[in-house]
Motif scaffolding. Sequence first.
Motif, short mmCIF file in Angstrom:
data_model
loop_
_atom_site.label_atom_id
_atom_site.label_comp_id
_atom_site.label_asym_id
_atom_site.label_seq_id
_atom_site.Cartn_x
_atom_site.Cartn_y
_atom_site.Cartn_z
N PHE A 213 31.81 50.60 23.15
CA PHE A 213 31.12 51.14 24.30
C PHE A 213 31.86 52.26 24.88
N HIS B 200 26.58 52.38 29.54
CA HIS B 200 27.59 52.24 28.54
C HIS B 200 29.04 51.99 29.52
N HIS C 162 21.17 46.64 28.29
CA HIS C 162 20.72 47.52 27.17
C HIS C 162 19.50 47.61 26.50
N ARG D 259 25.62 50.74 18.02
CA ARG D 259 24.90 49.86 18.81
C ARG D 259 24.42 48.63 18.23
#
Length: 369
Positions: A7, A33, A63, A128
């Motif tokens: 992150f 983030h 997210h 991700r």
Amino acid sequence: EELPVRFARRVRLIERIPGWPAIPELVALRTMHAKSFRELRLADPEVDAAAYAQVIGKIRQRHKRTGHLFAGALQKIDFAIHSATSMSSVNPDLFSSSSVVGIDGPASAPPLDSRRLEEWCESFLSSRVSTEMQMSHYEACLGASQSGDAPATKIGILDAHCDPFDICQQAIARVQDGPHPCVIEAENLCGDLHVCQAPRYLFFIMMELLHNSARATCVAAGPEEQQLKARPIKVTVCANDVQVVIRVSDRGGGMPQIAAEHMWSYAFRAGRKATQPFEDVETDDEDENRASSKATARALPWGVFAGEFAKSPLSGPGMGLPLSRLYARYLGGTLEVINMPGVGVDAYLFLTRIDPPDVAASLNSITMP
């Protein structure tokens, strides 16, 4: 310990885009983030496993907006590059994971261009994908340990007895219930076939490929039902001792040449008009409600439920196809697409057959992008 590092690196990637504070979507992504990084640093699964699980759940929920925010930011960055406005010079190794250079490179450095933007997208989205799969795997393992009734073949998000043909049939049923119903024929050339895979992500990839074909077919066929019947989408599953191959073949007329040349470009696909024939899935509320009304409460056995496709990690305007390829790579496979101009598109998903322990270990030791 690896999750907060990932992150933090994505925060750094955002900050390396010149002028990022002027792009609301990048500001939102950075805030998202940074908050997730802080929460992960403050949580300790060895001290309080329940609290850590809650943090993971909150982060995954937060997210789910990443795809749409990223696509919006990408459109603006790409427009700025091509209009040669508001983008300052950057260092040529800007997108290297080992780069320690700030966002403002020397005056003589080359400007941010389309190639470097694609490299930036690949770095951000690869990171991700890895965190999404790791957090999903953690939640699945925790849920199985708490319930105590997980099948012996299940290891978190993995199923050592996964049936690819069954997943294809589930995806076909969902697509036929959706906004672009069409004729889809499926064949399994290997009979009883079971492999170790992550069913939910294989399902998401198949949904993306089938939605693309269904939409192109409906556009090409027009309102005539007879034309739809004359253009069936064909799904074929076959395998040997080394790999499983799934082919999705349509007769939707193929992609325009410019789209075919840029099919793997995040920036090009995110910025395309929604009226072009070969589209990535952008399930809006109206389409999703219509599909869900036909599939209410139909739960699938691997953590995907009716209406869940809108929350697919592959969702995001225009980016479903390149994201599908990223997820295929993390599943130990590849995705290839062949465009037949004036005829249709053939998509080939190759999945390597590997042992369950190897797959489970890879989810916890993915190479840092």
